[in-house]
Design an enzyme around this catalytic site. Structure first.
Site, short mmCIF file in Angstrom:
data_model
loop_
_atom_site.label_atom_id
_atom_site.label_comp_id
_atom_site.label_asym_id
_atom_site.label_seq_id
_atom_site.Cartn_x
_atom_site.Cartn_y
_atom_site.Cartn_z
N ASP A 165 22.46 8.58 0.50
CA ASP A 165 22.82 8.92 1.88
C ASP A 165 21.66 9.71 2.49
O ASP A 165 21.07 10.57 1.82
CB ASP A 165 24.06 9.80 1.92
CG ASP A 165 25.35 9.04 1.66
OD1 ASP A 165 25.28 7.88 1.21
OD2 ASP A 165 26.43 9.61 1.89
N HIS A 205 21.27 6.98 -6.51
CA HIS A 205 21.77 5.84 -7.26
C HIS A 205 20.72 4.74 -7.36
O HIS A 205 19.70 4.76 -6.68
CB HIS A 205 23.04 5.31 -6.59
CG HIS A 205 24.18 6.29 -6.63
ND1 HIS A 205 25.31 6.09 -7.40
CD2 HIS A 205 24.37 7.48 -5.99
CE1 HIS A 205 26.14 7.12 -7.23
NE2 HIS A 205 25.58 7.97 -6.38
N SER A 225 16.62 16.82 -1.05
CA SER A 225 15.22 16.56 -0.83
C SER A 225 14.98 15.13 -0.35
O SER A 225 15.63 14.67 0.57
CB SER A 225 14.43 16.85 -2.11
OG SER A 225 13.06 16.83 -1.87
#
EC number: 4.1.1.65
Length: 293
Positions: A90, A147, A254
């Site tokens: 995201d 992911h 980050s």
């Protein structure tokens, strides 16, 4: 004027000390104080707790537990088609495009060296020459687990010590070679369409970077490059991760950089600088399939 002051502070502040302090505090079980900090953070950054596996603030004993909270099952469906790569996190696209003459676009007017990003490893850099890159920035409000865009077998992991500049858009536009000078963990995977790098970049107050196969990589911050190699596919001990599977996380958040070999992926046309990303949505299509968008 204010932006200029913010950038100058990036150079002057004791970033290592601030990061150590933030990491220490974020791991402390502070009872009511921890709850106060979590609620204030969620309110300020408009964190959507409805997506969390546990939406109650009281479920989190430390700030870091809250920060790396897992999502509810099903809220981030992963694109199913085998030839489509999924977005790894995201956040928002900082930049994406071609790697030209060994240079990667950081921000308008700023490029940095592919070889420098890969810790001076010219053999590794050669695998991605004239390839494609995408940089995803994770803002404080975002889900902070990273992911896999596709199935992959882990080939090697490299920890590179470095600075801890902020990686927000303002800093990216004003600090030269930002991603090649900050602390980072480089993960190289072999995939059905060639090599892929997934690089977790540290920043100010990023207390730690973790992977699912090795746990916490940093801290400690020993100031030396460390390298791990792993068995090939089919060999005992090989580490295989599936598309959509968690591979790492930030405490605190980050940037993730992905690198792909030349002619191996076509990015989804709706993606451009500033585009919002959601883990599991379409990132790119892998060749040899003809793009079908």
């Amino acid at each position: 004027m204010l932006d200029s002051i913010k950038i100058k502070l990036q150079y002057l502040l004791p970033k290592q000390g601030l990061t150590q302090l933030a990491g220490w505090g974020a791991n402390k079980q502070g009872g009511w104080l921890t709850q106060l900090v979590i609620k204030a953070f969620a309110r300020y950054y408009k964190v959507d707790m409805k997506e969390a596996q546990d939406p109650e603030f009281s479920a989190y004993r430390t700030f870091n537990e809250f920060f790396v909270r897992p999502l509810r099952a099903g809220v981030r469906p992963v694109v199913a088609e085998e030839n489509l790569l999924a977005q790894p996190a995201d956040g928002a696209i900082s930049q994406l495009g071609a790697i030209r003459e060994g240079q990667i676009l950081q921000a308008k007017g700023h490029n940095y060296s592919l070889e420098a990003l890969l810790a001076g490893n010219y053999l590794l850099a050669a695998e991605f020459q004239n390839g494609q890159f995408v940089t995803t920035y994770l803002a404080p409000r975002d889900y902070h687990r990273v992911h896999m865009p596709c199935d992959g077998v882990l080939r090697e992991m490299i920890y590179v010590p470095g600075d801890l500049f902020s990686v927000n858009p303002l800093t990216a536009a004003n600090v030269p070679n930002l991603f090649a000078r900050n602390e980072r963990v480089i993960c190289i995977f072999d995939t059905a369409f060639g090599p892929m790098a997934q690089i977790l970049v540290g920043a100010t107050i990023v207390g730690s970077i973790e992977t699912v196969w090795a746990g916490t990589i940093t801290p400690p911050r020993e100031g030396v490059i460390r390298r791990w190699t792993y068995p090939q596919a089919g060999c005992e001990g090989a580490i295989t991760l599936e598309k959509g599977q968690e591979m790492g996380r930030f405490k605190l958040g980050s940037t993730v950089i992905n690198l792909f070999a030349e002619g191996k992926v076509y990015f989804a046309p709706q993606l451009n600088s500033g585009a919002v990303t959601r883990m599991g949505e379409v990132l790119a299509e892998a060749v040899p399939t003809t793009p079908s968008y």
